[in-house]
Design a protein around this motif. Structure first.
Motif, short mmCIF file in Angstrom:
data_model
loop_
_atom_site.label_atom_id
_atom_site.label_comp_id
_atom_site.label_asym_id
_atom_site.label_seq_id
_atom_site.Cartn_x
_atom_site.Cartn_y
_atom_site.Cartn_z
N ALA A 1 5.73 -7.69 -9.48
CA ALA A 1 5.61 -8.76 -9.98
C ALA A 1 6.42 -10.87 -9.24
O ALA A 1 5.09 -10.76 -10.15
CB ALA A 1 6.61 -8.85 -11.35
N SER A 2 7.06 -10.27 -8.60
CA SER A 2 6.51 -11.64 -7.62
C SER A 2 5.33 -12.00 -7.46
O SER A 2 4.96 -12.89 -6.80
CB SER A 2 7.96 -12.11 -7.02
OG SER A 2 7.50 -10.77 -5.27
N ASP A 36 11.07 -5.14 -13.35
CA ASP A 36 10.75 -6.22 -13.04
C ASP A 36 12.47 -7.32 -13.95
O ASP A 36 12.38 -7.60 -14.26
CB ASP A 36 9.73 -6.49 -13.74
CG ASP A 36 9.98 -8.30 -12.88
OD1 ASP A 36 10.61 -8.82 -12.46
OD2 ASP A 36 8.45 -9.01 -13.98
N GLY A 56 2.33 -11.48 -8.52
CA GLY A 56 0.92 -10.75 -9.65
C GLY A 56 0.60 -9.70 -9.95
O GLY A 56 -0.76 -9.44 -10.82
N TYR A 57 1.24 -8.63 -9.63
CA TYR A 57 0.40 -7.51 -9.88
C TYR A 57 1.69 -5.97 -10.64
O TYR A 57 2.90 -6.64 -10.79
CB TYR A 57 0.66 -5.75 -7.81
CG TYR A 57 -0.05 -6.82 -7.44
CD1 TYR A 57 -1.47 -6.66 -7.64
CD2 TYR A 57 0.14 -7.51 -5.74
CE1 TYR A 57 -2.01 -7.12 -6.78
CE2 TYR A 57 0.11 -7.57 -4.96
CZ TYR A 57 -1.87 -7.73 -4.48
OH TYR A 57 -2.21 -8.19 -4.25
N GLN A 58 0.86 -5.36 -11.66
CA GLN A 58 1.16 -4.98 -12.54
C GLN A 58 1.94 -3.49 -11.88
O GLN A 58 2.26 -3.27 -10.99
CB GLN A 58 0.32 -4.38 -13.46
CG GLN A 58 -0.70 -5.89 -14.08
CD GLN A 58 -1.56 -4.74 -15.18
OE1 GLN A 58 -2.03 -3.48 -15.32
NE2 GLN A 58 -2.32 -5.65 -15.28
N PRO A 101 -3.69 -6.12 -10.05
CA PRO A 101 -3.63 -7.23 -10.16
C PRO A 101 -3.91 -7.31 -11.06
O PRO A 101 -5.32 -7.60 -12.36
CB PRO A 101 -4.52 -7.83 -8.16
CG PRO A 101 -5.50 -6.58 -8.77
CD PRO A 101 -5.29 -5.65 -9.19
N SER A 102 -3.11 -8.89 -11.04
CA SER A 102 -3.56 -9.72 -12.49
C SER A 102 -4.50 -10.79 -11.39
O SER A 102 -5.05 -10.72 -10.61
CB SER A 102 -2.05 -10.79 -12.95
OG SER A 102 -1.45 -11.38 -11.91
N LYS A 103 -4.93 -11.49 -12.31
CA LYS A 103 -5.54 -13.18 -11.94
C LYS A 103 -5.19 -14.00 -11.07
O LYS A 103 -5.94 -14.34 -10.28
CB LYS A 103 -6.50 -13.82 -13.18
CG LYS A 103 -7.25 -13.16 -14.16
CD LYS A 103 -7.53 -13.91 -15.07
CE LYS A 103 -8.74 -13.18 -16.11
NZ LYS A 103 -9.13 -14.33 -17.58
N ASP A 104 -4.00 -14.26 -10.68
CA ASP A 104 -3.50 -14.79 -9.37
C ASP A 104 -2.64 -13.78 -9.14
O ASP A 104 -1.81 -15.07 -8.40
CB ASP A 104 -2.48 -15.98 -10.51
CG ASP A 104 -1.92 -15.48 -11.57
OD1 ASP A 104 -1.95 -14.06 -11.97
OD2 ASP A 104 -0.23 -15.80 -11.79
N ALA A 105 -3.04 -12.94 -8.70
CA ALA A 105 -1.89 -12.24 -7.56
C ALA A 105 -2.15 -12.24 -6.20
O ALA A 105 -3.41 -12.92 -5.78
CB ALA A 105 -2.81 -11.31 -7.79
N THR A 106 -0.65 -12.90 -5.76
CA THR A 106 -1.45 -13.30 -4.40
C THR A 106 -0.45 -12.76 -3.30
O THR A 106 1.06 -12.50 -4.06
CB THR A 106 -0.78 -14.97 -4.02
OG1 THR A 106 -1.79 -16.19 -5.46
CG2 THR A 106 -0.45 -15.90 -3.35
#
Length: 612
Positions: free
Chosen positions: A494-495, A508, A497-499, A183-188
């Motif tokens: 990607a939507s 993507d 927030g995951y790589q 995940p990125s920092k803002d993964a939701t």
């Protein structure tokens, strides 16, 4: 010290072990021989994998037999239990022989006469099957008992054999790399809903500009979606197309094109639903048994519900035994036997794969798929649902919304008016689900994908619908760059927030750099199929010059076909596309696609067996 009386009370009756083990072995041997003599994942495996599947199966039988021996030995000291427990080994052995007889009879009667529990729902057929199996079990059981009695003379050697068979089972370590999300920092995490229907041409949908508005709901809400005008399938058949959507990997790489193809062990857990399960998603697959099925295509631990079946047992088998063909063989053999038992004793009809497609019998109908979607939405806080509706499959249609077909009778296969109305039914289904999401106030917490597995009549050269509604209408409008179904999984990640995992080959679709003007799509298709008791599978006998599959390559405004039989038509041509991503010459298309296919085949070790 134990008294002599106590020691004697724990004496082992080895015949109890052998009763269960011999009957289980008969079942295992028959299943091995049956799977090896037909087109199946086991028959396509290496000698080592086949032997290992047998060893693990006998290890399980030995473990169960030893458990019965220990249980009966301990219970024999209790007089209250003695009368009941002493019958346990015999009852288990007889039951296994009975079930084995049912499997043999079903396979024989269906293959020879086309009659069986899988194809018929008549009461007389169930009763006859039970009676016949009972007679066979009564006749065979004394022979099993005799063998067990002779083997019991081995005495303590029995324990050595039992432990020797169990050791590989206990020592087995799953060799799979366990994929995880980055995940990125803002993964939701957000809900994911894939709404697919079989064999829809984008060109015959109102939302794509068709002369008749076959999609009034989608047309009305078009401004909420990203509409991909040049989307194509990665596989000309349902099986490979749906697997490609779920893992973001080309079928040329994984080798999954058409039954009985299964994901190799190295790819079994490399799927989007597996990754989402790691972060708390409840996962449901509502597609078609045999043709688009997590068990049948070896998508390991991918779903909690799979085509109407709870996956707890299958997921447990995969967790314990790994994701190789041994897990497929064991779960497939047991599941087949259990389904036959349920059918014979009026518990539940065996799901016939062809009945699923034709919409007859007690099958997973589109109505049941819709209801399952609504139930999941209502009961789960975070879900991934992959749905594949079948009313648009054809060649005959039974639309509920009779607009183009009003007052008419379908006279020819794939008659346009009826096909149009079947698409209109799909549009109505989408509307019903959209309203449910809205009523529950989770529409803006859900990514909705509308698509199809391939063009009508398995044509990979026809554009397929691909519309994506991102939460809060984040991305909207038309996109004319080339998109493919393997792009859907990376786009979903990607939507949130995951790589994208390195093993996903798709891109993507929210990234503008994705749309290379000369993007190449490779779509394998099965060369020839035949009907068996399990449904349609790849033909077992093909000319030496013909591989198991052929490939259609698409680039810009052109297509090129590799490895197909001459009867399938021209090797090259121009796509029927009013606005392709780019325009190139026939020679350029041939060179570009040939080079791309050679690279893909090398990467995938030509698992799909294309010859040209």
């Amino acid at each position: 010290m134990l008294s002599q009386k106590t020691r004697l009370s724990y004496s082992l009756n080895y015949e109890e072990f052998w009763l269960v083990f011999v009957s289980s072995s008969l079942f295992i041997i028959y299943c091995l021989v049956f799977e090896l003599t037909k087109l199946s994942p086991l028959a396509s495996s290496s000698i080592g994998d086949i032997l290992y599947s047998g060893i693990i199966s006998f290890g399980i039988a030995s473990f169960a037999s030893l458990a019965v021996l220990v249980l009966t030995t301990i219970a024999s000291t209790e007089k209250k239990l003695l009368g009941v427990i002493q019958w346990l080994p015999k009852a288990m052995s007889f039951a296994i022989v009975f079930v084995s007889s049912m499997v043999v009879i079903e396979n024989f009667s269906y293959n020879m006469f086309g009659i069986g529990l899988k194809s018929g729902e008549e009461v007389w057929l169930k009763v006859l099957t039970v009676v016949l199996c009972s007679f066979i079990a009564i006749a065979v059981f004394p022979m099993v008992s005799s063998l067990a009695s002779r083997a019991a003379h081995l005495g303590v050697v029995t324990l050595v054999i039992a432990v020797g068979l169990i050791v590989p089972l206990v020592a087995h370590q799953a060799s799979n790399v366990d994929p995880a999300l980055s995940p990125s920092k803002d993964a939701t995490p957000i809900n994911v809903l894939v709404l697919s229907s079989d064999g829809i041409n984008a060109s015959q949908m109102g939302v794509y500009g068709y002369r008749s508005d076959t999609t009034p709901f989608l047309t009305k809400h078009r401004s909420e979606f990203s509409v991909y005008q040049n989307a194509y399938t990665n596989n000309g058949n349902t099986t490979g197309s749906i697997v490609a959507l779920l893992n973001g990997i080309s079928p040329v790489t994984t080798g999954v094109v058409y039954p009985p193809d299964v994901l190799p062990e190295e790819y079994a857990r490399k799927t989007l639903p597996y990754l989402l399960g790691k972060v708390g998603f409840y996962r449901v697959n509502l597609a078609v048994p045999h043709f688009a099925d997590a068990e049948d295509q070896n998508l390991s631990n991918a779903f909690e519900e799979n085509n109407g079946s709870n996956q707890l047992f299958v997921n447990l088998v995969n967790s314990v035994l790994g994701d190789g063909v041994q897990s497929w063989f064991i779960s497939h053999s047991l599941d087949n036997a259990i389904q036959l038992l349920k059918d014979a004793f009026f518990v539940e009809e065996y799901q016939n794969p062809m009945a699923q497609i034709e919409g007859r019998g007690d099958t997973l109908t589109d109505e049941k798929r819709l209801q399952s979607v609504l139930d999941t939405i209502a009961t789960r806080k975070l879900f991934f649902i992959n749905t594949h509706f079948m009313n648009t499959h054809g060649p005959m249609f039974s639309p509920k919304h009779r607009v183009a077909s009003a007052g008419k009778t379908q006279e020819i296969p794939f008659q346009a008016e009826f096909y149009d109305d079947a698409i209109r039914d799909f549009d109505s289904t989408i509307e019903r689900i959209y309203l449910e999401l809205t009523d529950r106030n989770i529409l803006e917490h859900t990514i909705v994908i509308v698509t199809s597995d391939h063009g009508q009549q398995y044509n990979p050269r026809r554009r397929v619908p691909l519309l994506i509604r991102f939460p809060n209408k984040k991305h909207v409008g038309d996109e004319f760059g080339t998109a493919e179904r393997i792009d859907i999984a990376p786009t979903i990640l990607a939507s949130m927030g995951y790589q994208k995992p390195i093993w996903m080959e798709g891109a993507d679709l929210t990234d503008p750099t994705t749309f290379n003007a000369r993007k190449i799509v490779l779509a394998p298709s099965v060369s020839q199929s035949e009907h068996t008791e399990d449904g349609w599978v790849r033909a077992n006998s093909l000319p030496d010059s013909v591989g198991r599959n052929y490939v259609t390559g698409l680039v810009c405004n052109r297509y090129v076909v590799f490895g197909a039989q001459k009867s399938l038509g021209a090797r090259m041509g121009i796509l029927k596309n009013p606005r392709p991503a780019c325009t190139i010459s026939e020679q350029e298309a041939d060179e570009l696609v040939s080079a791309a296919l050679r690279r893909a085949l090398a990467r995938g070790k030509n698992r799909i067996d294309v010859r040209w």
